[in-house]
Design a protein around this motif. Sequence first.
Motif, PDB file in Angstrom:
ATOM      1  N   SER A  93     -58.552  31.858  -8.060  1.00  8.77           N
ATOM      2  CA  SER A  93     -58.858  31.456  -9.440  1.00  8.77           C
ATOM      3  C   SER A  93     -57.972  30.276  -9.821  1.00  8.77           C
ATOM      4  CB  SER A  93     -58.592  32.610 -10.411  1.00  8.77           C
ATOM      5  OG  SER A  93     -57.200  32.825 -10.550  1.00  8.77           O
ATOM      6  N   LEU A  94     -58.437  29.541 -10.801  1.00 12.01           N
ATOM      7  CA  LEU A  94     -57.632  28.417 -11.289  1.00 12.01           C
ATOM      8  C   LEU A  94     -56.366  28.926 -11.960  1.00 12.01           C
ATOM      9  CD1 LEU A  94     -57.222  25.430 -11.726  1.00 12.01           C
ATOM     10  CD2 LEU A  94     -58.657  25.565 -13.774  1.00 12.01           C
ATOM     11  N   GLU A  95     -56.477  30.068 -12.637  1.00 13.78           N
ATOM     12  CA  GLU A  95     -55.301  30.630 -13.313  1.00 13.78           C
ATOM     13  C   GLU A  95     -54.200  30.899 -12.295  1.00 13.78           C
ATOM     14  OE1 GLU A  95     -58.523  31.921 -13.817  1.00 13.78           O
ATOM     15  OE2 GLU A  95     -58.595  30.538 -15.519  1.00 13.78           O
ATOM     16  N   MET A  96     -54.589  31.469 -11.154  1.00 11.76           N
ATOM     17  CA  MET A  96     -53.587  31.750 -10.144  1.00 11.76           C
ATOM     18  C   MET A  96     -52.996  30.455  -9.583  1.00 11.76           C
ATOM     19  SD  MET A  96     -53.896  33.469  -6.446  1.00 11.76           S
ATOM     20  CE  MET A  96     -54.269  35.134  -6.834  1.00 11.76           C
ATOM     21  N   ALA A  97     -53.862  29.490  -9.320  1.00 15.80           N
ATOM     22  CA  ALA A  97     -53.384  28.210  -8.789  1.00 15.80           C
ATOM     23  C   ALA A  97     -52.396  27.562  -9.762  1.00 15.80           C
ATOM     24  CB  ALA A  97     -54.571  27.282  -8.532  1.00 15.80           C
ATOM     25  N   GLN A  98     -52.720  27.590 -11.039  1.00 20.39           N
ATOM     26  CA  GLN A  98     -51.827  26.980 -12.045  1.00 20.39           C
ATOM     27  C   GLN A  98     -50.512  27.735 -12.149  1.00 20.39           C
ATOM     28  OE1 GLN A  98     -54.692  27.178 -15.242  1.00 20.39           O
ATOM     29  NE2 GLN A  98     -55.082  24.967 -15.196  1.00 20.39           N
ATOM     30  N   ALA A  99     -50.604  29.061 -12.068  1.00 24.14           N
ATOM     31  CA  ALA A  99     -49.381  29.863 -12.167  1.00 24.14           C
ATOM     32  C   ALA A  99     -48.445  29.550 -11.001  1.00 24.14           C
ATOM     33  CB  ALA A  99     -49.735  31.354 -12.198  1.00 24.14           C
ATOM     34  N   ILE A 100     -49.008  29.382  -9.820  1.00 26.20           N
ATOM     35  CA  ILE A 100     -48.178  29.050  -8.655  1.00 26.20           C
ATOM     36  C   ILE A 100     -47.605  27.649  -8.817  1.00 26.20           C
ATOM     37  CG2 ILE A 100     -48.170  28.692  -6.149  1.00 26.20           C
ATOM     38  CD1 ILE A 100     -50.449  30.798  -6.011  1.00 26.20           C
ATOM     39  N   ASP A 101     -48.464  26.715  -9.217  1.00 30.86           N
ATOM     40  CA  ASP A 101     -48.036  25.326  -9.394  1.00 30.86           C
ATOM     41  C   ASP A 101     -46.813  25.235 -10.307  1.00 30.86           C
ATOM     42  OD1 ASP A 101     -48.614  22.399  -9.101  1.00 30.86           O
ATOM     43  OD2 ASP A 101     -48.893  22.551 -11.273  1.00 30.86           O
ATOM     44  N   LYS A 141     -61.559  20.981  -6.646  1.00 28.58           N
ATOM     45  CA  LYS A 141     -61.248  19.777  -7.428  1.00 28.58           C
ATOM     46  C   LYS A 141     -60.093  20.024  -8.388  1.00 28.58           C
ATOM     47  CE  LYS A 141     -65.588  17.233  -7.217  1.00 28.58           C
ATOM     48  NZ  LYS A 141     -66.932  17.032  -7.787  1.00 28.58           N
ATOM     49  N   SER A 142     -60.091  21.195  -9.005  1.00 24.07           N
ATOM     50  CA  SER A 142     -58.996  21.507  -9.929  1.00 24.07           C
ATOM     51  C   SER A 142     -57.665  21.605  -9.177  1.00 24.07           C
ATOM     52  CB  SER A 142     -59.252  22.830 -10.645  1.00 24.07           C
ATOM     53  OG  SER A 142     -60.475  22.777 -11.322  1.00 24.07           O
ATOM     54  N   ILE A 143     -57.690  22.217  -8.011  1.00 21.58           N
ATOM     55  CA  ILE A 143     -56.447  22.336  -7.242  1.00 21.58           C
ATOM     56  C   ILE A 143     -55.941  20.956  -6.834  1.00 21.58           C
ATOM     57  CG2 ILE A 143     -55.409  23.189  -5.079  1.00 21.58           C
ATOM     58  CD1 ILE A 143     -57.236  25.632  -5.284  1.00 21.58           C
ATOM     59  N   SER A 144     -56.863  20.058  -6.532  1.00 22.96           N
ATOM     60  CA  SER A 144     -56.435  18.730  -6.083  1.00 22.96           C
ATOM     61  C   SER A 144     -55.683  17.982  -7.192  1.00 22.96           C
ATOM     62  CB  SER A 144     -57.625  17.912  -5.579  1.00 22.96           C
ATOM     63  OG  SER A 144     -58.274  17.260  -6.640  1.00 22.96           O
ATOM     64  N   GLU A 145     -55.808  18.464  -8.418  1.00 20.23           N
ATOM     65  CA  GLU A 145     -55.075  17.831  -9.523  1.00 20.23           C
ATOM     66  C   GLU A 145     -53.713  18.463  -9.763  1.00 20.23           C
ATOM     67  OE1 GLU A 145     -57.879  18.111 -12.728  1.00 20.23           O
ATOM     68  OE2 GLU A 145     -59.272  16.760 -11.709  1.00 20.23           O
ATOM     69  N   LEU A 146     -53.418  19.527  -9.057  1.00 18.16           N
ATOM     70  CA  LEU A 146     -52.123  20.192  -9.252  1.00 18.16           C
ATOM     71  C   LEU A 146     -51.084  19.588  -8.300  1.00 18.16           C
ATOM     72  CD1 LEU A 146     -53.349  23.890  -9.593  1.00 18.16           C
ATOM     73  CD2 LEU A 146     -52.761  22.289 -11.425  1.00 18.16           C
ATOM     74  N   GLU A 147     -49.990  19.176  -8.888  1.00 18.77           N
ATOM     75  CA  GLU A 147     -49.017  18.388  -8.157  1.00 18.77           C
ATOM     76  C   GLU A 147     -48.339  19.154  -7.024  1.00 18.77           C
ATOM     77  OE1 GLU A 147     -45.053  15.890  -9.425  1.00 18.77           O
ATOM     78  OE2 GLU A 147     -46.437  16.535 -10.985  1.00 18.77           O
ATOM     79  N   HIS A 148     -48.164  20.458  -7.217  1.00 16.73           N
ATOM     80  CA  HIS A 148     -47.337  21.218  -6.273  1.00 16.73           C
ATOM     81  C   HIS A 148     -48.130  22.090  -5.306  1.00 16.73           C
ATOM     82  CE1 HIS A 148     -43.930  19.844  -8.575  1.00 16.73           C
ATOM     83  NE2 HIS A 148     -44.555  20.232  -9.671  1.00 16.73           N
ATOM     84  N   LEU A 149     -49.440  21.953  -5.363  1.00 18.39           N
ATOM     85  CA  LEU A 149     -50.282  22.691  -4.424  1.00 18.39           C
ATOM     86  C   LEU A 149     -50.998  21.695  -3.527  1.00 18.39           C
ATOM     87  CD1 LEU A 149     -49.708  25.200  -6.049  1.00 18.39           C
ATOM     88  CD2 LEU A 149     -52.139  25.633  -6.237  1.00 18.39           C
ATOM     89  N   ARG A 150     -51.145  22.039  -2.263  1.00 16.39           N
ATOM     90  CA  ARG A 150     -51.970  21.209  -1.398  1.00 16.39           C
ATOM     91  C   ARG A 150     -53.016  22.097  -0.736  1.00 16.39           C
ATOM     92  NH1 ARG A 150     -48.403  18.523   1.845  1.00 16.39           N
ATOM     93  NH2 ARG A 150     -48.609  20.120   3.440  1.00 16.39           N
TER      94      ARG A 150
END
Length: 229
Positions: A93-101, A141-150
């Motif tokens: 989920s995007l929420e999880m990706a953002q929380a990790i980021d 696409k949303s993950i690609s905008e998160l600076e700390h996730l690849r």
Amino acid sequence: MSITENYQKIRETIPEHVTIVVAAKQRTPNEITEVIKAGATDIGENYVQEGEKIYNTLSKEREKVRWHMIGHLQTNKINKALKIFDVIQTIDSLEMAQAIDKRVEHTDKKVIPVYIEINIGSEISKSGIKPDYKIIEKLAKSISELEHLRLEGLMTLGPIAGNPEQSRPYFREVRGFFEKIRGLNLPRIEMKTLSMGMTNSYKVAIEEGANMVRIGTAIFGVRGCKIFK
Ligand SMILES: *Cc1c(COP(=O)(O)O)cnc(C)c1O
């Protein structure tokens, strides 16, 4: 056969470009040490607490391998997870990706490689996102905008038991998603890993394009009857 023999036999029979993640849930530090000494390069854990215990028990062996989170990650365990794991395979989920980021910022890592988990063909697993290309693309696409996730790949379980041939169409579908996401050439993502196939299905998964398999039982033997958390 011993753990060492099992690992080395599988390693010899699958193509070199395929990474084996040793699925280590419920295994002891001694068993995991043995498989690392046998040449294992990657270890997967399903639970942060269990992973942490093993990681803290092992000494220099732990530095020789990459640690993969292959179970569902709870938000309140992210900080601990980031201390242990080099890769998180279970973003759904995007929420999880953002929380990790947000939390990676406060560690000594700059970036953490992640895979999106696709829930396909699996009746028992509730984790993973729907096998719907539009949804997967949107998350990528949303993950690609998160600076700390690849974003580096996709992961799937597929059907757990039964004839491995039953898994083939699901693996093929996930391979299709993988190629399409890769073809987008999104900034900051590097689609290179397709993680699918377990003891019962890894041969079929490799035929369908997996370059990472996650194997437990074929290396360590059947797991005990401890209740899954
Ligand atoms: C346990 C597990 C595996 C390995 O399963 P085996 O059938 O023991 O090889 C692979 N992936 C995940 C996510 C697992 O939890």
